[in-house]
Design a protein around this motif. Structure first.
Motif, PDB file in Angstrom:
ATOM      1  N   ILE A 133     -29.862   2.943   0.834  1.00 29.19           N
ATOM      2  CA  ILE A 133     -28.459   2.989   0.420  1.00 29.19           C
ATOM      3  C   ILE A 133     -27.580   2.065   1.244  1.00 29.19           C
ATOM      4  O   ILE A 133     -26.466   1.746   0.853  1.00 29.19           O
ATOM      5  CB  ILE A 133     -27.897   4.431   0.507  1.00 29.19           C
ATOM      6  CG1 ILE A 133     -28.129   5.014   1.899  1.00 29.19           C
ATOM      7  CG2 ILE A 133     -28.510   5.311  -0.573  1.00 29.19           C
ATOM      8  CD1 ILE A 133     -27.483   6.380   2.105  1.00 29.19           C
ATOM      9  N   TYR A 188     -31.118   5.579   4.311  1.00 28.40           N
ATOM     10  CA  TYR A 188     -31.692   6.070   3.050  1.00 28.40           C
ATOM     11  C   TYR A 188     -31.077   7.416   2.710  1.00 28.40           C
ATOM     12  O   TYR A 188     -30.658   8.162   3.603  1.00 28.40           O
ATOM     13  CB  TYR A 188     -33.218   6.213   3.180  1.00 28.40           C
ATOM     14  CG  TYR A 188     -33.880   4.936   3.622  1.00 28.40           C
ATOM     15  CD1 TYR A 188     -34.398   4.037   2.694  1.00 28.40           C
ATOM     16  CD2 TYR A 188     -33.945   4.597   4.973  1.00 28.40           C
ATOM     17  CE1 TYR A 188     -34.969   2.844   3.092  1.00 28.40           C
ATOM     18  CE2 TYR A 188     -34.515   3.402   5.389  1.00 28.40           C
ATOM     19  CZ  TYR A 188     -35.029   2.528   4.450  1.00 28.40           C
ATOM     20  OH  TYR A 188     -35.576   1.343   4.860  1.00 28.40           O
ATOM     21  N   ASP A 189     -31.069   7.745   1.411  1.00 23.73           N
ATOM     22  CA  ASP A 189     -30.606   9.073   1.033  1.00 23.73           C
ATOM     23  C   ASP A 189     -31.784  10.058   1.103  1.00 23.73           C
ATOM     24  O   ASP A 189     -32.901   9.685   1.493  1.00 23.73           O
ATOM     25  CB  ASP A 189     -29.939   9.046  -0.347  1.00 23.73           C
ATOM     26  CG  ASP A 189     -30.908   8.665  -1.466  1.00 23.73           C
ATOM     27  OD1 ASP A 189     -32.125   8.734  -1.254  1.00 23.73           O
ATOM     28  OD2 ASP A 189     -30.432   8.288  -2.557  1.00 23.73           O
ATOM     29  N   SER A 190     -31.527  11.282   0.711  1.00 25.65           N
ATOM     30  CA  SER A 190     -32.558  12.318   0.857  1.00 25.65           C
ATOM     31  C   SER A 190     -33.746  12.081  -0.081  1.00 25.65           C
ATOM     32  O   SER A 190     -34.807  12.663   0.105  1.00 25.65           O
ATOM     33  CB  SER A 190     -31.949  13.699   0.589  1.00 25.65           C
ATOM     34  OG  SER A 190     -31.413  13.737  -0.725  1.00 25.65           O
ATOM     35  N   GLU A 191     -33.553  11.237  -1.104  1.00 26.18           N
ATOM     36  CA  GLU A 191     -34.647  10.958  -2.038  1.00 26.18           C
ATOM     37  C   GLU A 191     -35.434   9.712  -1.657  1.00 26.18           C
ATOM     38  O   GLU A 191     -36.340   9.288  -2.394  1.00 26.18           O
ATOM     39  CB  GLU A 191     -34.081  10.808  -3.463  1.00 26.18           C
ATOM     40  CG  GLU A 191     -33.491  12.118  -3.994  1.00 26.18           C
ATOM     41  CD  GLU A 191     -32.552  11.902  -5.167  1.00 26.18           C
ATOM     42  OE1 GLU A 191     -32.271  10.734  -5.494  1.00 26.18           O
ATOM     43  OE2 GLU A 191     -32.093  12.903  -5.727  1.00 26.18           O
TER      44      GLU A 191
END
Lengths: 224, 368
Positions: free
Chosen positions: B163, B156-159
């Motif tokens: 991904i 996952y990305d930071s948000e």
């Protein structure tokens, strides 16, 4: 299991001719009981290839660790007529696993670093080929105590990444076991003061939930 | 002699070192490029972690406008903001979620066969999103216990947007399938999903590469069509590939959904040269701001036959329904119907590739 079988067969192949030769040369004098009962102590360095394998049925999930162990060993003779010894010691072992994946600009990097105490206790049979060379097949148990263990990961795309780092011991959701007891088998060879060998060990208990460690080792050392 | 012996010893030592070096290669490739990481999950996270403002209890779909013309696709139950179970209509499956450790069990039982898939060893990140897990699927009938196993790795990305997703599937017959899906996000919205996979084909046992993509566009006005946490935009298939049941999305286990409902959605299978293009014609909201329905039209070019232009599709969402949690009784009624019809559904599978084909077939069946 395959690795164990290979090691066992290798040990048999190595030991068989050596035993035959020793018996041939010193049959009358019972050479196996003469001059072969000298004990040793020394330092051992090993390259360790450990596989943390899922215990789930039909699972192929496995993670390969590379590491090394530096240990001191001491032996004691335990039989009056046979060159049979107990070899025990202690040392530090370090192993690391890393994983990098990249697809279409998306990256995932993970790593595990483990540092622990390693305490082996083996039964060793010493077969002297001549004055300088001896073969030492062994088997025994080991105890490994996890001192430090850390898992890290980083994932993301072009600066938008998430990451975390935590201990695998004791933290909520990371209940890896600090104490590992296992069985090992292998063979080493002394050449003068040098010692070389191969071995395989497997943990009795699970290191992580649903996963168990098995370790293949290449060893080199120096006898005092 | 001594010199020769010494030389021999050092040659042997060099040999050992040489043997060690190749073994440093990445062993993880043997599990299809998947890896286990993250913390072992004890329970499902609150759905709010994934930005789901209104827990969805029912998803309905129809090809004619009006809720009365739609039929139930998925039903979910919650307690204290966390999903506790659900039902998927496509295969008449019951979804059970248990804690300590978290496991998700999906089952279908008829007089012919019992099918169970169990997701376990579920590891999650600090938000409670799945980073890796394993799944076992069993089909047990009078003759055999067929089994598949699959491992998943996600990132996952930071948000909190998913991904990356990788999976490795094997079965007892020697079939295997490896897949990688990448999700591209922009300004909080998913704009592209690309899924590539390779597998041993059932018939000729040669590696076959497949590709599937989804592309979405959004209105420049970010306030238009805000998404309150749904994943179904056009029919009963959620966006993204079919590795996981849609229940995982609504349980908040696979990250956040898009910030907005897309304006267009294009689905493309390169291998079959099939594609769907959906265009959103309207999104209706309830008074509390939750999404009531999404309406669209679509064009289809399909190797299955039946190209069409401008057909309509409608998805309806329901919240706060008090489903009878006695799913066994619920299922029993449905299965009785199924048996009365003499229908035995084909073997379910963990294979996302096969699930995609099944979804396509289901679509065609619905259209006929």
């Amino acid at each position: 299991m395959k690795a164990i079988k290979i090691l066992f067969l290798s040990a048999c192949l190595l030991c068989g001719p050596a035993i035959a030769r020793a018996q041939f040369i010193d049959e009358a004098k019972n050479a196996l009981t003469k001059g072969d009962r000298s004990t040793w102590s020394g330092l051992r360095f090993s390259y360790d290839r450990s596989i943390l394998k899922s215990t789930a049925e039909e699972s192929e999930l496995k993670q390969g660790f590379n590491g090394f162990t530096l240990a001191y060993v001491q032996s004691w003779s335990i039989a009056n007529r046979l060159p049979l010894f107990v070899e025990a010691g202690g040392g530090l072992s370090f192993s690391r696993h890393s994983f990098d994946s990249s697809a279409d600009g998306v990256t995932l990097k993970t790593s595990h670093n483990l540092l622990g105490l390693y305490v082996p206790a083996n039964v060793v049979y010493k077969i002297a080929i001549n004055d300088k060379i001896a073969l030492k097949p062994y088997t025994g148990i080991y105890l490994r105590l996890g001192l430090l263990g850390k898992e890290k990961y980083e994932a993301g795309v072009e600066g938008n990444t998430s990451s975390d780092s935590y201990s695998v011991y004791g933290e909520d959701g990371c209940d890896w076991k600090r104490f590992q007891l296992g069985w090992q088998i292998g063979v080493t060879a002394d050449y003068q003061r040098y010692n070389f060998g191969i071995g395989y060990g497997i943990d009795f208990n699970k290191l992580a939930p649903e996963a168990r460690f098995g370790t293949f080792s290449l060893r080199a050392g120096l006898n005092f | 002699m001594d010199f020769k012996l010494k030389k021999c010893v050092f040659v042997c030592a060099a040999g050992l070192l040489a043997a060690a070096l190749p073994s440093c290669s990445n062993e993880d490739e043997e599990s299809g490029g998947t890896i286990s990481y993250g913390k072992l999950a004890s329970e499902v996270p609150p759905v709010a972690n994934a930005g789901i403002q209104f827990p969805v209890t029912g998803i309905y779909h129809g090809y004619s406008s009006g809720f009365g013309n739609s039929s139930l696709g998925q039903a979910y139950t919650y307690r204290d903001g966390r999903m506790t179970g659900g039902y998927e209509r496509l295969n008449d499956e019951v979804i059970e979620i248990t804690s300590n450790p978290l496991t998700v069990r999906i089952s279908r039982k008829t007089s012919y066969v019992e099918e169970v898939e169990e997701y376990k060893n579920i590891k999650v990140n600090s938000d409670g999103f799945i980073t890796s897990c394993e799944c076992e699927y069993h089909e047990i009938d009078e003759d055999e216990d067929y089994m598949e196993h699959c491992t998943y790795t996600l990132a996952y990305d930071s948000e909190g947007h998913r991904i990356l997703e990788k999976y490795h599937l094997t079965d007892v017959d020697g079939y295997w399938e490896n897949g990688t899906t990448t999700y591209t996000w922009e300004d909080g919205n998913l704009i592209k999903t690309e899924w590539v996979w390779e597998s041993i084909d059932d018939e000729d046992e040669e590696g076959v590469d497949w590709r599937y993509t989804e592309e979405m566009t959004y209105d420049e006005d970010e306030t238009r069509y805000p998404n309150t946490g749904v994943w179904h935009f056009y029919d009963l298939g959620a966006v993204g590939n079919d590795s996981f049941y849609d229940a995982f999305l609504y349980a908040g286990l696979l990250g956040r959904s898009t910030k907005n409902i897309p304006l267009t959605f294009k689905e493309n299978q390169y291998f079959d040269e099939d594609y769907y293009v959906y265009t959103t014609t309207g999104v209706n909201y309830n008074q509390d701001g939750s999404i009531e329905s999404i309406h669209s039209i679509y064009d289809r070019t399909s190797s299955w036959g039946g190209n069409s232009t401008g057909a309509s599709s409608h998805v309806y969402f329901r919240y706060g329904q008090e489903w009878d949690e006695d799913w066994t009784s619920f299922m029993s009624q449905r299965l009785t119907k199924s048996l009365d019809n003499g229908v035995r559904k084909p073997r379910k599978t963990l294979s996302p590739r096969k699930r995609l084909q099944e979804r396509m077939a289901q679509r065609m069946a619905n259209l006929k």
